[in-house]
Design a protein around this motif. Structure first.
Motif, PDB file in Angstrom:
ATOM      1  N   GLY A  37      38.878  40.355  53.523  1.00 42.82           N
ATOM      2  CA  GLY A  37      40.043  41.185  53.174  1.00 42.82           C
ATOM      3  C   GLY A  37      40.957  40.451  52.210  1.00 42.82           C
ATOM      4  N   SER A  38      41.886  41.189  51.636  1.00 40.91           N
ATOM      5  CA  SER A  38      42.757  40.583  50.625  1.00 40.91           C
ATOM      6  C   SER A  38      43.715  39.572  51.247  1.00 40.91           C
ATOM      7  CB  SER A  38      43.529  41.655  49.852  1.00 40.91           C
ATOM      8  OG  SER A  38      43.939  42.671  50.717  1.00 40.91           O
ATOM      9  N   LEU A  66      33.550  37.622  61.095  1.00 44.72           N
ATOM     10  CA  LEU A  66      33.868  38.718  62.019  1.00 44.72           C
ATOM     11  C   LEU A  66      32.994  39.949  61.880  1.00 44.72           C
ATOM     12  CD1 LEU A  66      37.733  39.066  61.643  1.00 44.72           C
ATOM     13  CD2 LEU A  66      36.519  38.716  63.785  1.00 44.72           C
ATOM     14  N   ASP A  67      32.704  40.312  60.625  1.00 43.08           N
ATOM     15  CA  ASP A  67      32.140  41.647  60.465  1.00 43.08           C
ATOM     16  C   ASP A  67      31.364  41.792  59.161  1.00 43.08           C
ATOM     17  OD1 ASP A  67      34.406  41.486  58.884  1.00 43.08           O
ATOM     18  OD2 ASP A  67      35.558  42.941  60.034  1.00 43.08           O
ATOM     19  N   TYR A  80      30.521  41.547  52.717  1.00 45.07           N
ATOM     20  CA  TYR A  80      31.348  40.424  53.142  1.00 45.07           C
ATOM     21  C   TYR A  80      30.592  39.102  52.967  1.00 45.07           C
ATOM     22  CZ  TYR A  80      34.891  43.666  54.958  1.00 45.07           C
ATOM     23  OH  TYR A  80      35.876  44.618  55.083  1.00 45.07           O
ATOM     24  N   GLY A 140      38.980  42.479  63.045  1.00 45.51           N
ATOM     25  CA  GLY A 140      37.576  42.612  62.657  1.00 45.51           C
ATOM     26  C   GLY A 140      37.426  44.070  62.263  1.00 45.51           C
ATOM     27  N   PHE A 141      36.409  44.728  62.797  1.00 47.56           N
ATOM     28  CA  PHE A 141      36.326  46.184  62.629  1.00 47.56           C
ATOM     29  C   PHE A 141      36.400  46.860  63.998  1.00 47.56           C
ATOM     30  CE2 PHE A 141      34.352  46.238  58.177  1.00 47.56           C
ATOM     31  CZ  PHE A 141      35.429  46.909  57.620  1.00 47.56           C
ATOM     32  N   THR A 161      40.681  53.468  57.523  1.00 47.39           N
ATOM     33  CA  THR A 161      40.077  52.198  57.103  1.00 47.39           C
ATOM     34  C   THR A 161      39.253  52.407  55.837  1.00 47.39           C
ATOM     35  OG1 THR A 161      39.998  51.488  59.409  1.00 47.39           O
ATOM     36  CG2 THR A 161      38.551  50.326  57.871  1.00 47.39           C
ATOM     37  N   ASN A 165      40.040  50.562  52.373  1.00 47.80           N
ATOM     38  CA  ASN A 165      39.078  49.638  51.771  1.00 47.80           C
ATOM     39  C   ASN A 165      38.449  50.187  50.491  1.00 47.80           C
ATOM     40  OD1 ASN A 165      39.753  48.064  53.877  1.00 47.80           O
ATOM     41  ND2 ASN A 165      37.736  47.904  54.781  1.00 47.80           N
ATOM     42  N   ARG A 167      39.761  50.604  47.787  1.00 41.19           N
ATOM     43  CA  ARG A 167      40.242  49.885  46.599  1.00 41.19           C
ATOM     44  C   ARG A 167      39.264  48.817  46.125  1.00 41.19           C
ATOM     45  NH1 ARG A 167      42.753  47.550  50.999  1.00 41.19           N
ATOM     46  NH2 ARG A 167      43.263  45.325  50.881  1.00 41.19           N
ATOM     47  N   LYS A 202      52.367  46.794  56.572  1.00 39.15           N
ATOM     48  CA  LYS A 202      51.834  46.368  57.878  1.00 39.15           C
ATOM     49  C   LYS A 202      52.958  46.113  58.896  1.00 39.15           C
ATOM     50  CE  LYS A 202      47.328  45.200  56.421  1.00 39.15           C
ATOM     51  NZ  LYS A 202      46.580  44.003  56.039  1.00 39.15           N
TER      52      LYS A 202
HETATM   53  C1  GLP Z   1      39.247  45.010  56.858  1.00 39.89           C
HETATM   54  C2  GLP Z   1      38.453  43.934  57.617  1.00 39.89           C
HETATM   55  C3  GLP Z   1      39.356  43.174  58.535  1.00 39.89           C
HETATM   56  C4  GLP Z   1      40.599  42.829  57.738  1.00 39.89           C
HETATM   57  C5  GLP Z   1      41.408  44.073  57.562  1.00 39.89           C
HETATM   58  C6  GLP Z   1      42.620  43.909  56.657  1.00 39.89           C
HETATM   59  O1  GLP Z   1      38.778  46.281  57.033  1.00 39.89           O
HETATM   60  N1  GLP Z   1      37.356  44.402  58.362  1.00 39.89           N
HETATM   61  O2  GLP Z   1      38.703  42.029  59.028  1.00 39.89           O
HETATM   62  O3  GLP Z   1      41.369  41.892  58.434  1.00 39.89           O
HETATM   63  O4  GLP Z   1      40.614  45.154  57.199  1.00 39.89           O
HETATM   64  O5  GLP Z   1      42.243  43.856  55.335  1.00 39.89           O
HETATM   65  P1  GLP Z   1      43.207  43.385  54.183  1.00 39.89           P
HETATM   66  O6  GLP Z   1      43.429  41.940  54.394  1.00 39.89           O
HETATM   67  O7  GLP Z   1      42.470  43.659  52.918  1.00 39.89           O
HETATM   68  O8  GLP Z   1      44.471  44.167  54.320  1.00 39.89           O
END
Ligand code: GLP
Length: 241
Positions: A37-38, A66-67, A80, A140-141, A161, A165, A167, A202
């Motif tokens: 993730g970013s 994690l995922d 990932y 994680g997810f 989600t 994601n 983006r 957030k």
């Molecule tokens: C994603 C990942 C997560 C991550 C979260 C936040 O979907 N599966 O592990 O922590 O969403 O992502 P971001 O950091 O891009 O906001």
């Protein structure tokens, strides 16, 4: 729970990287639970800088992620696996055979879940688990649900989600609809948990996660029960608290 307030994204990344840094110094053969993730990009950049300066050695480190999205192979640039390789692994001296992620491209994802939990047990569990936070409170997810799932499992991604994601993909339709994720059991068994959160978007969910009722509808809320939780969040993310 310890909450460390950071001024902004860069400061959050630096503070969180310092915690991983000290873990690696103190236990050079740590099992690091890594996240994507970013949120994590700045932290990984900082770890790479420490490595280049000669202050970090990953030669004995093992990592478990994690995922992973179901249907994406390791060489897919949206996977990932690819993210980890390009943002951390290829820049430091971690051995490829010591880096583990759930394999989203396998024919039988259910077998992969079992294999992954066994693997983490064989490694002796996770020393420190790095976590970001999804807009719906996922870690994680592990998406909002009626129950917490302990084991690594297959999950259908929430609409929110997939939107969040999108983006990273050309368009929303390209975001895989399912993923494999470490369960709540392995996350809660990690000896330490490091939750990193930034941004105003957030703030509301972070407040629910840290101070709301503990419920599988807000999966991250289970972290309130973790005996060694550190939260590093920027002022924007902490603005509701
Ligand atoms: C994603 C990942 C997560 C991550 C979260 C936040 O979907 N599966 O592990 O922590 O969403 O992502 P971001 O950091 O891009 O906001």
């Amino acid at each position: 729970m310890i909450i460390i307030k950071a001024a902004d994204y860069q400061d959050m990344s630096r503070k969180a990287a310092n915690i991983i840094f000290s873990q690696v110094i103190q236990k050079p053969d740590s099992v690091l639970g890594l996240a994507t993730g970013s949120t994590m990009l700045g932290l990984y950049e900082d770890l790479v800088s420490h490595y280049r300066e000669g202050d970090l050695d990953f030669s004995q480190i093992r990592s478990v992620n994690l995922d992973e999205y179901i249907g994406l192979s390791a060489d897919n640039d949206q996977s990932y696996h690819y993210y980890m390789k390009h943002n951390l692994f290829k820049h430091v001296n971690i051995a490829a055979e010591n880096t583990y992620l759930p394999r989203g491209g396998v024919a039988n994802p259910d077998d992969e879940c079992l294999r992954y939990d066994n693997l983490i047990n064989q490694l002796g569990g996770i020393d420190i688990q790095l976590l970001g936070l999804g807009l719906d409170g996922h870690i994680g997810f592990n998406e909002p649900d009626d129950k917490f799932t302990a084991e690594t499992h297959r999950v259908k991604l929430d609409e929110s989600t997939i939107k969040a994601n999108a983006r990273f993909f050309e368009n929303e339709n390209q975001v895989p609809k399912e993923a494999l994720t470490l369960g709540i059991g392995a996350i809660m068994k990690a000896r330490k948990v490091l939750l990193c959160v930034n941004g105003k978007n957030k703030a509301k969910i972070l407040k629910k996660v840290l101070y709301g009722p503990i419920t599988p509808k807000v999966p991250g809320s289970i972290l309130q029960l973790h005996p060694y939780l550190t939260v590093v969040a920027d002022e924007d993310a902490l603005s509701e608290i």
